[in-house]
Enzyme design. Structure first.
Site, PDB file in Angstrom:
ATOM      1  N   ARG A  73       0.998  -1.450  -0.058  1.00 46.60           N
ATOM      2  CA  ARG A  73      -0.066  -0.398  -0.187  1.00 46.60           C
ATOM      3  C   ARG A  73       0.851   1.315  -0.208  1.00 46.60           C
ATOM      4  O   ARG A  73       1.783   1.272   0.885  1.00 46.60           O
ATOM      5  CB  ARG A  73      -1.024   0.156   1.310  1.00 46.60           C
ATOM      6  CG  ARG A  73      -1.842  -0.537   0.816  1.00 46.60           C
ATOM      7  CD  ARG A  73      -2.737  -0.429   2.941  1.00 46.60           C
ATOM      8  NE  ARG A  73      -2.454  -1.725   3.307  1.00 46.60           N
ATOM      9  CZ  ARG A  73      -3.356  -2.566   2.991  1.00 46.60           C
ATOM     10  NH1 ARG A  73      -4.268  -3.086   2.776  1.00 46.60           N
ATOM     11  NH2 ARG A  73      -2.866  -3.957   4.393  1.00 46.60           N
ATOM     12  N   SER A 140       7.766  -4.845   7.073  1.00 45.71           N
ATOM     13  CA  SER A 140       7.045  -5.667   8.145  1.00 45.71           C
ATOM     14  C   SER A 140       7.998  -7.177   8.332  1.00 45.71           C
ATOM     15  O   SER A 140       7.177  -8.404   8.376  1.00 45.71           O
ATOM     16  CB  SER A 140       5.583  -6.187   8.208  1.00 45.71           C
ATOM     17  OG  SER A 140       4.684  -5.178   7.947  1.00 45.71           O
ATOM     18  N   ASP A 194       5.401  -2.856  11.550  1.00 44.78           N
ATOM     19  CA  ASP A 194       3.954  -2.583  11.278  1.00 44.78           C
ATOM     20  C   ASP A 194       3.398  -2.452  12.796  1.00 44.78           C
ATOM     21  O   ASP A 194       2.293  -2.040  12.603  1.00 44.78           O
ATOM     22  CB  ASP A 194       3.282  -3.459  10.241  1.00 44.78           C
ATOM     23  CG  ASP A 194       3.333  -5.286  10.266  1.00 44.78           C
ATOM     24  OD1 ASP A 194       4.084  -5.267  11.084  1.00 44.78           O
ATOM     25  OD2 ASP A 194       2.963  -5.850   9.696  1.00 44.78           O
TER      26      ASP A 194
HETATM   27  C1  GLC Z   1       5.614 -11.309  10.579  1.00 43.87           C
HETATM   28  C2  GLC Z   1       6.868 -10.691  10.325  1.00 43.87           C
HETATM   29  C3  GLC Z   1       6.765  -9.354  11.269  1.00 43.87           C
HETATM   30  C4  GLC Z   1       5.891  -8.593  11.460  1.00 43.87           C
HETATM   31  C5  GLC Z   1       4.113  -9.881  11.174  1.00 43.87           C
HETATM   32  C6  GLC Z   1       2.796  -9.147  10.667  1.00 43.87           C
HETATM   33  O1  GLC Z   1       5.894 -11.982  11.325  1.00 43.87           O
HETATM   34  O2  GLC Z   1       8.119 -10.995  10.812  1.00 43.87           O
HETATM   35  O3  GLC Z   1       7.932  -8.042  11.525  1.00 43.87           O
HETATM   36  O4  GLC Z   1       5.078  -7.158  12.087  1.00 43.87           O
HETATM   37  O5  GLC Z   1       4.477 -10.894  10.465  1.00 43.87           O
HETATM   38  O6  GLC Z   1       2.846  -8.738   9.535  1.00 43.87           O
END
Ligand code: GLC
Length: 439
Positions: A73, A140, A194
């Site tokens: 996004r 993330s 995130d």
């Molecule tokens: C996975 C990633 C983490 C992220 C999560 C949610 O666990 O390793 O960094 O926050 O996904 O997207």
């Protein structure tokens, strides 16, 4: 008891998370947090973010890139300095084409190609020229951070395989791609997880927020450590709690793990997140077929990941007498076309058990955080959550709340769990504004 009910009773026994186990997980989680913070080896990465809590006065127009799953996004966000964030423009695009034309998550693609593709999409939203324009980047995946815009990918999660990104500085990869697109005036100011974005977004208006979490394709939580060992100041810590490994696994979890991209890693995430819930249900149902409990022909039941979290959502939302939606899903995904109503009920029940287990395990980790930061629950805490599972899965938020009550009793009133919609993207804008505003 007819035979399928016996099969179901056994599955239920394996998936149920009694209060004693919730408490045990919460305590182990708390201890693991403390071990990791003090530098002992641990399954929680406890990554510093170098971010504290926003004041609510951050303002300006900022680009946010939210990259953490199949869909990226790009958002143009205006922050008004009084706790309000408005999305002015938005572009969402997949990294993997459904028709098979491209797949930027595959090992055959390089990091440069991946980031060029993302930067190319930013051109459509970003101002083409002009003064320095701040950008916040939610990335993330587990990153070792050395500062707000210095983040090195430790390892991919969520089945990403793009080559040449692990061990690299994500800020540099993104900035070079922006430069190649002629977008050098856009300056990637911060990189955040995130979960951090979700916490920041909620904290922008509510200063009782001290836990942020994603319950979506992936799962992870962060929290505000009141006294971080690096700075002796409050700092948001990305726990990478999806990697927590102190929870008893069933044979289905072990089988899923054995056939997944990163064996032995992300064990909690593989039990709770949207990427995997359908696969757990498929493995359970395929066990029932193998043991002769389900009579319907089921040609495609052996296809990994043939059931998705959206399918589970539709199954749980099916309140028709004959469970038509459940029957349609079983027929279209697995060629199971002659299920009687009782068998459909069994499938729906299994889906419900897997979803409830997910929520209860997640709630136990949050209780673990609360035990660490406020053992007596002497103040109010808000847990901000973003992600499709939390937002859309029938019964998920109720299951979370119930588990909290089971563990905390009356004191559960001190805890609010709430949606931080688009938090992972908006949080990047808040973080960028914090840094840009102060530079
Ligand atoms: C996975 C990633 C983490 C992220 C999560 C949610 O666990 O390793 O960094 O926050 O996904 O997207």
């Amino acid at each position: 008891m007819n035979t399928i009910s016996r099969g179901l009773a056994d599955i239920k026994a394996q998936l149920t998370v009694p209060v004693s186990l919730l408490q045990d997980i919460a305590t182990r989680f708390q201890m693991t947090m403390c071990d990791a913070l003090s530098g002992k080896p641990s399954s929680l990465k406890m990554l510093p973010s170098f971010m504290g809590i926003p004041s609510g006065q951050e303002q300006g127009t900022v680009i946010a890139v939210d990259f953490g799953g199949t869909n990226v996004r790009i958002l143009l966000i205006a922050l008004n300095g009084a706790g309000q964030a408005k999305i002015i423009a938005k572009k969402i695009f997949p990294l993997k084409d459904k028709g098979g034309k491209y797949d930027y998550m595959a090992a055959s693609v390089s990091g440069m190609q991946l980031f060029d593709f993302i930067a190319g999409n930013i051109t459509e939203i970003a101002p083409k020229t002009g003064d320095v324009y701040p950008m916040g980047h939610t990335f993330s995946f587990p990153c070792r951070q050395y500062g707000v815009n210095q983040a090195e990918l430790i390892n991919w999660t969520k089945e990403f395989k793009t080559t040449g990104v692990e061990g690299q500085n994500i800020g540099e990869l993104m900035q070079s791609a922006l430069d190649r697109q002629g977008l050098g005036h856009i300056q990637a100011q911060v990189i955040i997880n995130d979960t951090t974005g979700t916490l920041l977004t909620a904290a922008y208006t509510d200063n009782t927020t001290d836990i942020g979490a994603i319950c979506g394709t992936g799962h992870n939580s962060c929290y505000l450590e009141p006294n971080h060992p690096l700075t002796q100041q409050p700092m948001i810590v990305n726990m990478e709690s999806g990697n927590f490994d102190q929870i008893p696994q069933t044979s289905y979890d072990a089988c899923l793990d054995a056939n997944s991209e990163k064996l032995g890693q992300q064990r909690l995430e593989k039990m709770v997140s949207g990427r995997y819930l359908g696969e757990i249900v498929r493995l359970i149902v395929s066990g029932l077929v193998k043991d002769g409990y389900l009579t319907a022909a089921a040609e495609n039941i052996q296809i990994p990941y043939s059931l998705t979290a959206e399918d589970i959502s539709a199954m749980l939302a099916d309140h028709t007498q004959d469970l038509e939606a459940v029957a349609d899903i079983a027929a279209s995904r697995w060629d199971m076309s002659s299920l009687v109503v009782h068998e459909r009920t069994v499938l729906k029940t299994i889906a419900g058990l897997v979803v409830t287990r997910s929520a209860r395990l997640v709630a136990a980790t949050w209780a673990g955080v609360l035990y660490k930061i406020d053992p007596d629950l002497s103040r109010h805490h808000t847990i901000a959550v973003d992600g499709s599972l939390y937002e859309k899965m029938p019964g998920y938020s109720e299951d979370l709340a119930q588990a909290m009550k089971d563990m905390l009793g009356e004191a559960a009133n001190q805890v609010t769990i709430r949606l931080s919609k688009d938090g992972s993207g908006i949080g990047a804008a808040i973080a960028a504004a914090t840094v840009y505003g102060s530079s």
